[in-house]
Design a protein around this motif. Structure first.
Motif, PDB file in Angstrom:
ATOM      1  N   PHE A  98    -129.440 -63.155 -92.430  1.00  0.00           N
ATOM      2  CA  PHE A  98    -130.435 -62.285 -91.804  1.00  0.00           C
ATOM      3  C   PHE A  98    -130.153 -60.823 -92.153  1.00  0.00           C
ATOM      4  N   ARG A 102    -132.452 -58.163 -94.240  1.00  0.00           N
ATOM      5  CA  ARG A 102    -132.968 -56.956 -93.583  1.00  0.00           C
ATOM      6  C   ARG A 102    -132.475 -55.685 -94.247  1.00  0.00           C
ATOM      7  N   LYS A 106    -135.246 -56.821 -98.809  1.00  0.00           N
ATOM      8  CA  LYS A 106    -136.677 -56.768 -98.524  1.00  0.00           C
ATOM      9  C   LYS A 106    -137.508 -56.702 -99.797  1.00  0.00           C
ATOM     10  N   GLY A 151    -135.282 -62.123 -91.456  1.00  0.00           N
ATOM     11  CA  GLY A 151    -134.705 -60.846 -91.825  1.00  0.00           C
ATOM     12  C   GLY A 151    -135.717 -59.853 -92.344  1.00  0.00           C
ATOM     13  N   ILE A 152    -136.779 -60.319 -92.986  1.00  0.00           N
ATOM     14  CA  ILE A 152    -137.806 -59.393 -93.477  1.00  0.00           C
ATOM     15  C   ILE A 152    -139.022 -59.372 -92.558  1.00  0.00           C
ATOM     16  N   SER A 153    -138.901 -60.029 -91.396  1.00  0.00           N
ATOM     17  CA  SER A 153    -139.953 -59.958 -90.392  1.00  0.00           C
ATOM     18  C   SER A 153    -139.652 -58.795 -89.443  1.00  0.00           C
ATOM     19  N   SER A 154    -140.436 -58.688 -88.383  1.00  0.00           N
ATOM     20  CA  SER A 154    -140.263 -57.578 -87.435  1.00  0.00           C
ATOM     21  C   SER A 154    -139.455 -57.961 -86.210  1.00  0.00           C
ATOM     22  N   ARG A 156    -136.658 -58.500 -83.456  1.00  0.00           N
ATOM     23  CA  ARG A 156    -135.424 -57.790 -83.129  1.00  0.00           C
ATOM     24  C   ARG A 156    -134.234 -58.735 -83.278  1.00  0.00           C
ATOM     25  N   PRO A 157    -133.135 -58.262 -83.866  1.00  0.00           N
ATOM     26  CA  PRO A 157    -131.990 -59.142 -84.088  1.00  0.00           C
ATOM     27  C   PRO A 157    -131.479 -59.807 -82.822  1.00  0.00           C
TER      28      PRO A 157
END
Length: 231
Positions: A98, A102, A106, A151-154, A156-157
């Motif tokens: 992830f 991120r 990307k 990881g390339i979505s929005s 929150r970790p």
């Protein structure tokens, strides 16, 4: 849920159970006693546990099935500790892949996984923690691709990692039980693992069917769960 999905899961459980039997009762077991798990992890206390977490995290980060790490956790430790460490190792692998996506991937991954990441965003938008738990409960899907797409979505970790850890636990328990040396009759232990696998898989499929609200996480997952004609 299609019979093929159930058969694949049961085949993995049975094959690992056979491997565990060979570990304990055959000449293969005698040689395995000198391999990495026995030499570096089993019986080595905190240092062995930390090394298991590190190696398990690295291997799952590059795509090794987390079920195998859970099996080895059960083999190296008790069922309870093996489940915990197996889940934490898989979570560490999730964090690594992830974080790579991120922070560094990307541009590289967007062309390949952009559509998957978009579907993931829409799927988890309203309830990111709960929907991540749901995703991890499913008996199908690619763990590494899910980590990279997230990881390339929005998302929150904190939501993704907390939901991942909780969702990992049922299957981790199943495969740690298969790999463990607990003093339960082998047939009973295997039957218990199969029962837990079927329950967790059915729960994941049920929740996916009832809470996706028309969204599709992945076309292959829909097909495996026989959901392609129900949207």
């Amino acid at each position: 849920m299609r019979a093929r999905v159930i058969v694949k899961g049961l085949a993995l459980i049975l094959s690992l159970a056979l491997l565990g039997y060979l570990f304990e009762s055959s000449d293969l077991g005698n040689s395995i006693n000198e391999t990495w798990i026995d030499a570096r992890v089993r019986g080595h206390g905190v240092n062995g546990a930390l090394l298991f977490l590190l190696m398990g995290g690295i291997f799952t980060a590059i795509g090794l099935p987390r079920q195998i790490i859970a099996f080895l956790g059960g083999y190296a430790f008790s069922v309870g500790l093996g489940t915990l460490l197996g889940a934490l190792a898989a979570l560490l692998g999730c964090m690594l892949s992830f974080g790579y996506a991120r922070l560094f991937g990307k541009g590289l991954l967007r062309a390949r996984l952009g559509e998957r990441a978009g579907r993931f965003d829409r799927f988890i938008h309203e309830h990111p923690f709960a929907m991540t738990v749901l995703v991890r409960l499913l008996p199908v899907g690619n763990n590494l691709l899910t980590n990279l797409a997230a990881g390339i979505s929005s998302i929150r970790p904190i939501h993704f990692f907390a939901g991942t850890l909780l969702g990992y636990l049922p299957q981790t328990l199943v495969f740690a039980l298969v790999g463990s040396g607990v003093h339960i009759a082998p047939a009973l232990k295997l039957a218990l693992a199969i029962g837990l696998f079927l329950i967790s898989g059915a729960l994941g499929a049920y929740l996916y069917r009832h809470f996706r609200h028309g969204q599709s996480l992945d076309a292959q997952i829909d097909a495996a769960l026989d959901e392609t004609d129900k949207r």
